[in-house]
Design a protein around this motif. Structure first.
Motif, mmCIF file in Angstrom:
data_model
loop_
_atom_site.group_PDB
_atom_site.id
_atom_site.type_symbol
_atom_site.label_atom_id
_atom_site.label_comp_id
_atom_site.label_asym_id
_atom_site.label_seq_id
_atom_site.Cartn_x
_atom_site.Cartn_y
_atom_site.Cartn_z
ATOM 1 N N ARG A 42 10.173 -11.760 -1.828
ATOM 2 C CA ARG A 42 10.007 -12.122 -3.174
ATOM 3 C C ARG A 42 8.746 -12.058 -3.253
ATOM 4 N NH1 ARG A 42 13.691 -17.227 -5.716
ATOM 5 N NH2 ARG A 42 13.192 -18.110 -3.306
ATOM 6 N N ARG A 43 7.755 -12.931 -2.901
ATOM 7 C CA ARG A 43 6.510 -12.563 -2.384
ATOM 8 C C ARG A 43 5.992 -11.608 -2.182
ATOM 9 N NH1 ARG A 43 2.882 -11.992 1.429
ATOM 10 N NH2 ARG A 43 4.329 -11.451 3.016
ATOM 11 N N LEU A 44 6.662 -10.574 -1.321
ATOM 12 C CA LEU A 44 5.464 -9.286 -1.366
ATOM 13 C C LEU A 44 6.175 -8.427 -2.642
ATOM 14 C CD1 LEU A 44 7.289 -8.972 2.501
ATOM 15 C CD2 LEU A 44 4.659 -8.840 1.245
ATOM 16 N N ILE A 45 7.437 -8.890 -3.148
ATOM 17 C CA ILE A 45 7.949 -7.622 -4.784
ATOM 18 C C ILE A 45 6.587 -8.428 -5.843
ATOM 19 C CG2 ILE A 45 9.365 -7.768 -5.803
ATOM 20 C CD1 ILE A 45 11.320 -7.898 -4.878
ATOM 21 N N GLU A 51 -0.503 -6.195 -7.580
ATOM 22 C CA GLU A 51 -1.155 -5.004 -7.126
ATOM 23 C C GLU A 51 -1.091 -3.547 -7.693
ATOM 24 O OE1 GLU A 51 -4.389 -3.244 -5.101
ATOM 25 O OE2 GLU A 51 -3.685 -5.897 -4.818
ATOM 26 N N ARG A 52 -0.007 -3.163 -7.663
ATOM 27 C CA ARG A 52 -0.090 -2.099 -9.132
ATOM 28 C C ARG A 52 -0.275 -2.361 -10.321
ATOM 29 N NH1 ARG A 52 6.355 -1.107 -7.364
ATOM 30 N NH2 ARG A 52 5.690 -0.002 -5.360
ATOM 31 N N GLY A 80 -6.339 0.274 -2.916
ATOM 32 C CA GLY A 80 -5.626 -0.659 -3.115
ATOM 33 C C GLY A 80 -4.407 0.104 -2.738
ATOM 34 N N ARG A 81 -4.603 1.701 -3.340
ATOM 35 C CA ARG A 81 -3.192 2.058 -3.467
ATOM 36 C C ARG A 81 -2.687 2.562 -1.884
ATOM 37 N NH1 ARG A 81 -1.600 6.603 -0.251
ATOM 38 N NH2 ARG A 81 -3.640 7.123 0.008
ATOM 39 N N LYS A 82 -3.404 2.144 -0.583
ATOM 40 C CA LYS A 82 -3.074 2.248 0.714
ATOM 41 C C LYS A 82 -2.028 0.592 0.742
ATOM 42 C CE LYS A 82 -6.675 4.722 3.349
ATOM 43 N NZ LYS A 82 -7.525 5.456 4.126
ATOM 44 N N LEU A 87 2.325 -3.024 2.416
ATOM 45 C CA LEU A 87 2.851 -3.940 1.629
ATOM 46 C C LEU A 87 4.264 -3.423 1.075
ATOM 47 C CD1 LEU A 87 0.693 -6.230 -1.218
ATOM 48 C CD2 LEU A 87 1.275 -6.523 0.579
ATOM 49 N N GLU A 88 4.982 -2.580 0.766
ATOM 50 C CA GLU A 88 6.131 -1.700 0.713
ATOM 51 C C GLU A 88 6.985 -1.708 1.966
ATOM 52 O OE1 GLU A 88 4.950 1.861 -1.898
ATOM 53 O OE2 GLU A 88 5.874 1.029 -3.487
#
Length: 427
Positions: A42-45, A51-52, A80-82, A87-88
Motif C-alpha cells: 500500500r505504501r508503494l502504491i 509521483e504520477r 521522475g519517470r525513472k 517503484l513499479e
C-alpha cells in the motif's frame, strides 16, 4: 485465497480459525509477514500514485507555459519517470511475495468444524446395520473367485497401484457409472465430459497447487511449456472451466457434474484395509459441483449431502456420515462431510463421497464472480463439490456387503436390469 480485508480488520478471527489446521505460532508468523507485505504494498502504491500526479502537474504546467509563449522554467523531469519505473518494479516484487504467501494459506474452517486430525472426526449419522456374515471373504478374494478384477495384469500394464476390470466385473463397473450419471441428471445437474489433461492454472484455482503440486502426474515442460497435469479429480476441471468468468446471477445455483478417471501419485494401498481397488493411482469417479450465491451455500451443502447419501442408500449399502475435523479435510474447504461405506472384511468404514463447502476461497483463486442485479459491483461466488460417487470403493463394498455363504454376490436391485442377472457366481 483469503480475503485481505478480513485479515486487516479481524486478524484474531482469522488466526483462531487457521489455528484449527496449523500451529498457532506459525499462524502468527505468517500473518505478521502478510500484514508487513500488505503495508509495504500500500505504501508503494501511494508513492507511485503521488509521483504520477506530480509528473502530470509538471507536464500540464509545462504545456500551458509553452502555449502562452513563456519559456518554461522546469521541463518535465526524466528522473521522475525513472523513479516511477523503479517503484513499479519494487511493487511487482512485493505483490509477488504477498501472492506466494497468501496462496499457501489454507481456507478458514467453519465454526462447527473441530480442530485436529482424524481422531477428532465425528460420526453424525448411520444408515442401516452391518450385514450378518458368518464367514467374511474380502473383496480381493471375491473378485478373483468371480472373475471381476485382474490385479496381476493390471500391475503388468501399469505397475503397482493399477488393476484391470474384466468380464462381468467391467460390466458391473460400467453399470455403476451409468446409473450414477442418470441419477445425477435426474437431480438437475448438467453433464460434462472435460479434458483429462489440465493446465497448471486449474490446479492453482482449485487450491491443489502449489502445496500439493507433487501429488499429481505432470507432463514435462518440453512437451507442455504452459504446464499440464492429469486431473486428480473432476472437481479441478469443473472449477477451472469457469475461471475468469462473471456468472449470470439468475442461473445460480449452477449445478454441473462430470465423470472422469482420476489420476493420483499417492502411494497405493498396502494395509489390509486399502488392498484391491480401495486405493490406487487411477480410479473412476463421478463428481457433482455447485456455484452458488453466498446465501445459497448452506442449503446447497445439505442438498448435496442428501443426494450423495440417496445414491448409497439406493444401492442398499450400510454407511455412516462423518463431519471431518479441520486437519483431515481438504485445505481448500471450509467444511467437509464424508459418506463412508462399511467394509466387513476389515470392520472399518471407507469414504465413497466427500461433500465440501469451499466458501469463496476457490472462487477468489479462479476469479469466478457474479454481479448483483442492477449493480456494477461483482462478488465472488461460493463453490461446493462432492463425489457422487467413487466407484472403486463402491465396487468392493458391494462385493463384501452382499456376499453369500456359497461365494456368490447379490447384485443391487437397481443394477440387475443392466447386468441381466441378480447374482454373480463363482466361475
Amino acid at each position: 485465497m483469503l480475503d485481505m480485508e478480513l485479515i486487516r480488520k479481524d486478524r484474531d478471527t482469522v488466526a483462531t480459525a487457521l489455528a484449527k489446521r496449523l500451529d498457532a505460532a506459525e499462524v502468527d508468523r505468517v500473518l505478521d509477514d502478510i500484514q508487513q507485505l500488505d503495508r509495504e504494498r500500500r505504501r508503494l502504491i501511494s508513492e507511485i500514485d503521488g509521483e504520477r500526479q506530480r509528473r502530470k502537474a509538471e507536464a500540464r504546467a509545462y504545456a500551458q507555459a509553452k502555449r502562452a509563449g513563456v519559456e518554461p522554467q522546469v521541463p518535465p523531469s526524466e528522473a521522475g519517470r525513472k523513479q516511477v519505473a523503479e517503484l513499479e518494479a519494487e511493487l511487482d516484487e512485493v505483490q509477488s511475495r504477498l501472492r506466494t504467501v497468501m496462496s499457501e494459506l489454507p481456507n478458514l474452517p467453519a465454526d462447527d468444524v473441530l480442530p485436529g486430525g482424524k481422531e477428532a472426526n465425528r460420526v453424525v449419522k448411520t444408515f442401516g446395520e452391518p450385514p450378518p456374515i458368518e464367514k467374511v471373504r474380502d473383496h480381493v478374494e471375491l473378485s478373483r473367485m468371480l472373475g471381476l478384477v485382474d490385479h496381476e495384469r493390471g500391475v503388468k500394464l501399469g505397475g503397482s497401484g493399477f488393476w484391470m476390470y474384466t468380464g462381468i466385473g467391467a460390466r458391473l463397473e460400467w453399470a455403476l457409472i451409468n446409473w450414477l450419471i442418470e441419477r445425477n441428471i435426474d437431480a438437475g445437474y448438467e453433464f460434462l465430459l472435460p479434458p483429462h489433461l489440465l493446465l497448471d492454472t486449474a490446479g492453482f484455482a482449485a487450491g491443489q497447487f502449489p502445496k500439493f503440486h507433487d501429488d499429481v502426474y505432470h507432463l514435462d515442460r518440453q512437451s507442455a511449456p504452459r504446464g499440464q497435469f492429469l486431473l486428480p479429480t473432476a472437481e479441478t476441471a469443473i472449477l477451472g472451466a469457469y475461471q475468469d468468468e462473471i456468472l449470470d446471477t439468475a442461473k445460480l445455483p449452477l449445478k454441473v457434474f462430470a465423470y472422469t478417471p482420476c489420476y493420483r501419485r499417492e502411494a497405493a494401498g498396502s494395509h489390509s484395509d486399502e488392498r484391491g481397488t480401495v486405493r490406487g493411482h487411477q480410479f473412476n469417479k463421478v463428481e457433482i459441483f455447485q456455484f452458488t450465491l453466498p446465501e445459497q451455500a448452506d442449503a446447497a451443502l445439505e442438498q448435496m449431502v442428501a443426494h450423495a447419501e440417496s445414491l448409497v442408500e439406493g444401492l442398499g449399502l450400510h454407511y455412516q456420515r462423518s463431519l471431518l475435523a479441520a486437519g483431515d479435510s481438504s485445505a481448500a474447504m471450509r467444511k467437509t462431510l464424508d459418506i463412508e461405506v462399511w467394509m466387513p472384511s476389515t470392520g472399518k468404514y471407507k469414504e465413497v463421497s466427500s461433500v465440501s463447502w469451499g466458501g469463496d476461497y476457490q472462487a477468489r483463486r479462479a476469479a469466478i464472480r457474479y454481479r448483483e442485479p442492477g449493480g456494477k459491483q461483482t462478488r465472488f461466488v461460493h463453490t461446493l463439490n462432492g463425489s457422487a460417487l467413487a466407484t472403486s470403493r463402491l465396487f468392493p463394498a458391494i462385493l463384501e456387503q452382499f456376499q453369500q455363504p456359497d461365494g456368490s454376490v447379490l447384485v443391487p436391485e437397481v443394477l440387475r436390469d443392466r447386468l441381466g442377472t441378480d447374482r454373480l457366481t463363482p466361475r
